[in-house]
Motif scaffolding. Structure first.
Motif, PDB file in Angstrom:
ATOM      1  N   PHE A 124       0.784  -1.343   0.028  1.00  0.00           N
ATOM      2  CA  PHE A 124       0.219   0.361   0.002  1.00  0.00           C
ATOM      3  C   PHE A 124       0.791   1.295   0.379  1.00  0.00           C
ATOM      4  CE2 PHE A 124      -2.141  -3.367   2.166  1.00  0.00           C
ATOM      5  CZ  PHE A 124      -3.185  -3.542   1.907  1.00  0.00           C
ATOM      6  N   PRO A 125       1.635   1.364  -1.159  1.00  0.00           N
ATOM      7  CA  PRO A 125       2.637   2.630  -1.109  1.00  0.00           C
ATOM      8  C   PRO A 125       1.911   4.111  -1.710  1.00  0.00           C
ATOM      9  CG  PRO A 125       1.938   2.024  -3.437  1.00  0.00           C
ATOM     10  CD  PRO A 125       1.917   0.529  -2.298  1.00  0.00           C
ATOM     11  N   ASP A 126       2.691   5.141  -0.721  1.00  0.00           N
ATOM     12  CA  ASP A 126       1.921   6.571  -0.345  1.00  0.00           C
ATOM     13  C   ASP A 126       1.753   6.603  -2.178  1.00  0.00           C
ATOM     14  OD1 ASP A 126       2.085   7.533   1.390  1.00  0.00           O
ATOM     15  OD2 ASP A 126       3.871   7.793   1.682  1.00  0.00           O
ATOM     16  N   ALA A 127       0.708   7.146  -2.704  1.00  0.00           N
ATOM     17  CA  ALA A 127       0.588   7.476  -3.981  1.00  0.00           C
ATOM     18  C   ALA A 127       1.173   8.719  -5.024  1.00  0.00           C
ATOM     19  CB  ALA A 127      -0.950   8.000  -4.351  1.00  0.00           C
ATOM     20  N   TYR A 128       1.078   9.798  -3.748  1.00  0.00           N
ATOM     21  CA  TYR A 128       1.988  11.155  -4.447  1.00  0.00           C
ATOM     22  C   TYR A 128       3.325  10.966  -3.775  1.00  0.00           C
ATOM     23  CZ  TYR A 128      -2.388  13.304  -5.624  1.00  0.00           C
ATOM     24  OH  TYR A 128      -3.889  12.588  -5.542  1.00  0.00           O
ATOM     25  N   SER A 129       3.880   9.925  -3.834  1.00  0.00           N
ATOM     26  CA  SER A 129       5.462   9.773  -3.408  1.00  0.00           C
ATOM     27  C   SER A 129       6.278   9.186  -4.709  1.00  0.00           C
ATOM     28  CB  SER A 129       5.528   9.233  -2.126  1.00  0.00           C
ATOM     29  OG  SER A 129       5.949   7.820  -1.874  1.00  0.00           O
ATOM     30  N   ASP A 130       7.764   9.519  -5.222  1.00  0.00           N
ATOM     31  CA  ASP A 130       8.155   8.917  -6.099  1.00  0.00           C
ATOM     32  C   ASP A 130       9.907   8.964  -5.335  1.00  0.00           C
ATOM     33  OD1 ASP A 130      10.051   8.622  -7.642  1.00  0.00           O
ATOM     34  OD2 ASP A 130       9.549  10.402  -9.116  1.00  0.00           O
TER      35      ASP A 130
END
Length: 199
Positions: free
Chosen positions: A68-74
């Motif tokens: 469940f990774p963060d949606a707005y992080s790269d």
């Protein structure tokens, strides 16, 4: 068919599995279910459960963070400023709050589909069985195989191809070796299932 999926007439896929393979996949799917958790809980009001908000912070467990990774992080792109970092964190938090419960439910359903289909197998005379999946079951298996590989990859701390290549060279005495073998085997199953579904 041994060790890889093949297409079934009319759609779906089939694979021959021995008792050990069945046991390994089932055990991993059960562990995945336990890791994902039971969900927001039984609710007498389905409408209230539909609008229940999920967590707003990333999970502490590295496996759950991979699932469940963060949606707005790269991870490869640094924010231009502290304000940009805060904006991304706020957007990720909001996105997670409204989507994670549904994502968890989908992953639970895929893992349950794997367990149910394995439990329904009729053993063959040689101690194995042929698993036949409908097109929908095949997609659920594909999702579950992907989640299992992500989970094992997180435990093995695989971040890129170089990490995966290094694991191939582990000596047999390394305690991670069984997990690496499972990771590679599940990857082979996943690849042949993708090929089957795209055929």
């Amino acid at each position: 068919m041994p060790g890889h999926f093949e297409p079934l007439p009319g759609g779906g896929a089939a694979v021959a599995l021995d008792d050990v393979e069945i046991s390994i996949i089932r055990s991993l799917a059960v562990q995945l279910l336990e890791l994902i958790g039971p969900g927001p809980g039984a609710c007498d009001d389905p409408l209230a459960e539909l609008f229940a908000e999920g967590p707003s912070e990333p999970p502490a467990d590295p496996v759950l963070r991979r699932l469940f990774p963060d949606a707005y992080s790269d991870p490869e792109e640094e924010p231009a400023s502290p304000a940009e970092a805060e904006r991304r964190r706020a957007h990720s938090s909001e996105f997670r709050r409204y989507t994670e419960n549904d994502l968890r439910a989908g992953k639970r359903e895929n893992a349950l589909a794997v367990i149910r289909s394995l439990d329904a197998l009729t053993p063959a005379g040689d101690g194995g069985a042929v698993l036949e999946l409908s097109p929908q079951q095949s997609r659920q298996w594909l999702g579950a195989l992907n989640d299992l590989r992500l989970a094992i990859g997180a435990r093995l701390e695989i971040a890129d191809e170089d990490d995966a290549d290094a694991l191939h060279r582990l000596p047999d005495t390394d305690p991670r070796k069984p997990m690496v073998l499972a990771y590679l085997w599940l990857g082979g199953l996943q690849e042949t299932l993708v090929d089957t579904l795209m055929a």
